[in-house]
Design a protein around this motif. Sequence first.
Motif, PDB file in Angstrom:
ATOM      1  N   ARG A 186     -69.476   4.900 -26.475  1.00  0.00           N
ATOM      2  CA  ARG A 186     -70.026   4.941 -27.825  1.00  0.00           C
ATOM      3  C   ARG A 186     -71.440   4.361 -27.876  1.00  0.00           C
ATOM      4  O   ARG A 186     -71.763   3.420 -27.167  1.00  0.00           O
ATOM      5  CB  ARG A 186     -69.119   4.179 -28.786  1.00  0.00           C
ATOM      6  N   ALA A 187     -72.241   4.943 -28.758  1.00  0.00           N
ATOM      7  CA  ALA A 187     -73.621   4.479 -28.964  1.00  0.00           C
ATOM      8  C   ALA A 187     -73.950   4.601 -30.448  1.00  0.00           C
ATOM      9  O   ALA A 187     -73.353   5.395 -31.168  1.00  0.00           O
ATOM     10  CB  ALA A 187     -74.592   5.324 -28.139  1.00  0.00           C
ATOM     11  N   ASN A 188     -74.897   3.791 -30.887  1.00  0.00           N
ATOM     12  CA  ASN A 188     -75.400   3.880 -32.262  1.00  0.00           C
ATOM     13  C   ASN A 188     -74.284   3.776 -33.301  1.00  0.00           C
ATOM     14  O   ASN A 188     -74.246   4.525 -34.263  1.00  0.00           O
ATOM     15  CB  ASN A 188     -76.171   5.192 -32.464  1.00  0.00           C
TER      16      ASN A 188
ATOM     17  N   CYS B 261     -64.220   5.283 -25.251  1.00  0.00           N
ATOM     18  CA  CYS B 261     -63.204   5.758 -26.192  1.00  0.00           C
ATOM     19  C   CYS B 261     -62.852   7.212 -25.888  1.00  0.00           C
ATOM     20  O   CYS B 261     -63.488   7.858 -25.055  1.00  0.00           O
ATOM     21  CB  CYS B 261     -63.687   5.629 -27.632  1.00  0.00           C
ATOM     22  N   LEU B 262     -61.844   7.681 -26.577  1.00  0.00           N
ATOM     23  CA  LEU B 262     -61.509   9.097 -26.554  1.00  0.00           C
ATOM     24  C   LEU B 262     -62.350   9.789 -27.627  1.00  0.00           C
ATOM     25  O   LEU B 262     -62.674   9.186 -28.645  1.00  0.00           O
ATOM     26  CB  LEU B 262     -60.030   9.294 -26.881  1.00  0.00           C
TER      27      LEU B 262
ATOM     28  N   LYS C  96     -63.216  20.497 -34.096  1.00  0.00           N
ATOM     29  CA  LYS C  96     -64.540  20.241 -34.668  1.00  0.00           C
ATOM     30  C   LYS C  96     -65.185  19.000 -34.047  1.00  0.00           C
ATOM     31  O   LYS C  96     -66.361  19.022 -33.664  1.00  0.00           O
ATOM     32  CB  LYS C  96     -64.432  20.078 -36.184  1.00  0.00           C
ATOM     33  N   GLU C  97     -64.432  17.922 -33.933  1.00  0.00           N
ATOM     34  CA  GLU C  97     -64.981  16.683 -33.352  1.00  0.00           C
ATOM     35  C   GLU C  97     -65.349  16.875 -31.888  1.00  0.00           C
ATOM     36  O   GLU C  97     -66.377  16.367 -31.437  1.00  0.00           O
ATOM     37  CB  GLU C  97     -64.002  15.528 -33.531  1.00  0.00           C
ATOM     38  N   MET C  98     -64.525  17.602 -31.137  1.00  0.00           N
ATOM     39  CA  MET C  98     -64.857  17.863 -29.731  1.00  0.00           C
ATOM     40  C   MET C  98     -66.153  18.661 -29.627  1.00  0.00           C
ATOM     41  O   MET C  98     -67.018  18.351 -28.809  1.00  0.00           O
ATOM     42  CB  MET C  98     -63.711  18.626 -29.049  1.00  0.00           C
ATOM     43  N   ARG C  99     -66.293  19.685 -30.465  1.00  0.00           N
ATOM     44  CA  ARG C  99     -67.506  20.501 -30.451  1.00  0.00           C
ATOM     45  C   ARG C  99     -68.727  19.668 -30.843  1.00  0.00           C
ATOM     46  O   ARG C  99     -69.769  19.724 -30.186  1.00  0.00           O
ATOM     47  CB  ARG C  99     -67.321  21.695 -31.387  1.00  0.00           C
ATOM     48  N   GLU C 100     -68.592  18.841 -31.921  1.00  0.00           N
ATOM     49  CA  GLU C 100     -69.719  18.034 -32.387  1.00  0.00           C
ATOM     50  C   GLU C 100     -70.112  16.954 -31.392  1.00  0.00           C
ATOM     51  O   GLU C 100     -71.294  16.689 -31.191  1.00  0.00           O
ATOM     52  CB  GLU C 100     -69.375  17.370 -33.725  1.00  0.00           C
ATOM     53  N   GLU C 101     -69.123  16.294 -30.790  1.00  0.00           N
ATOM     54  CA  GLU C 101     -69.412  15.156 -29.917  1.00  0.00           C
ATOM     55  C   GLU C 101     -69.731  15.549 -28.485  1.00  0.00           C
ATOM     56  O   GLU C 101     -70.443  14.815 -27.792  1.00  0.00           O
ATOM     57  CB  GLU C 101     -68.232  14.181 -29.923  1.00  0.00           C
TER      58      GLU C 101
ATOM     59  N   GLU D  29     -69.626  23.020 -20.878  1.00  0.00           N
ATOM     60  CA  GLU D  29     -70.461  21.947 -20.335  1.00  0.00           C
ATOM     61  C   GLU D  29     -70.592  20.848 -21.376  1.00  0.00           C
ATOM     62  O   GLU D  29     -70.843  21.120 -22.549  1.00  0.00           O
ATOM     63  CB  GLU D  29     -71.840  22.503 -19.996  1.00  0.00           C
ATOM     64  N   VAL D  30     -70.432  19.597 -20.955  1.00  0.00           N
ATOM     65  CA  VAL D  30     -70.554  18.475 -21.880  1.00  0.00           C
ATOM     66  C   VAL D  30     -72.011  18.302 -22.295  1.00  0.00           C
ATOM     67  O   VAL D  30     -72.901  18.179 -21.453  1.00  0.00           O
ATOM     68  CB  VAL D  30     -70.036  17.159 -21.255  1.00  0.00           C
ATOM     69  N   ILE D  31     -72.214  18.328 -23.604  1.00  0.00           N
ATOM     70  CA  ILE D  31     -73.521  18.045 -24.199  1.00  0.00           C
ATOM     71  C   ILE D  31     -73.262  16.982 -25.264  1.00  0.00           C
ATOM     72  O   ILE D  31     -72.678  17.276 -26.305  1.00  0.00           O
ATOM     73  CB  ILE D  31     -74.147  19.304 -24.822  1.00  0.00           C
ATOM     74  N   LEU D  32     -73.657  15.752 -24.974  1.00  0.00           N
ATOM     75  CA  LEU D  32     -73.362  14.635 -25.870  1.00  0.00           C
ATOM     76  C   LEU D  32     -74.262  14.630 -27.099  1.00  0.00           C
ATOM     77  O   LEU D  32     -75.452  14.931 -27.004  1.00  0.00           O
ATOM     78  CB  LEU D  32     -73.524  13.306 -25.133  1.00  0.00           C
ATOM     79  N   ASN D  33     -73.686  14.234 -28.227  1.00  0.00           N
ATOM     80  CA  ASN D  33     -74.501  13.993 -29.416  1.00  0.00           C
ATOM     81  C   ASN D  33     -74.897  12.513 -29.409  1.00  0.00           C
ATOM     82  O   ASN D  33     -74.487  11.755 -28.521  1.00  0.00           O
ATOM     83  CB  ASN D  33     -73.765  14.430 -30.698  1.00  0.00           C
TER      84      ASN D  33
END
Length: 137
Positions: A29-31, A40-41, A58-63, A101-105
């Motif tokens: 986690r950040a910010n 975290c999960l 939705k959360e998986m796509r956003e995060e 592919e993981v792209i973090l927000n």
Amino acid sequence: MADSSSLRPVVAVRALAFDSKGRLLLLRRANSAYGNGEWCLPGGKLDYGDTLEETVAKEMREETGLAVAETAFLLFQNSLPVEPGKMHCVNFYFTCRCGGEVILNPESSEFAWVTPQDALAFRPVFGAEAAIRKLIG
């Protein structure tokens, strides 16, 4: 502090998300005012009118930018406030498969794909340890 009669629990989902190799995804986690710098999960709060399963996707796509499939309910957990006036969550944990592919927000600074057993060494927050232990058996 707010009047306790106006406080309500927050419904949240958490994803035990697996890749094609059977590894579990953890996020750092950040910010955030909650769990900043901790692992975290993926997950988040339920929005009005959404189902729990829609919220997982939705959360998986956003995060993470990942697409979700094969969502299955695992358990729920009542996370009481750590002190008066703090957040009270009712967490619903789901397992799912994900791809892409993981792209973090900006909510996360890094990610790790690990075995469920190895995930416990990361000491994930928000009650994730109990969900991972249930998954392991």
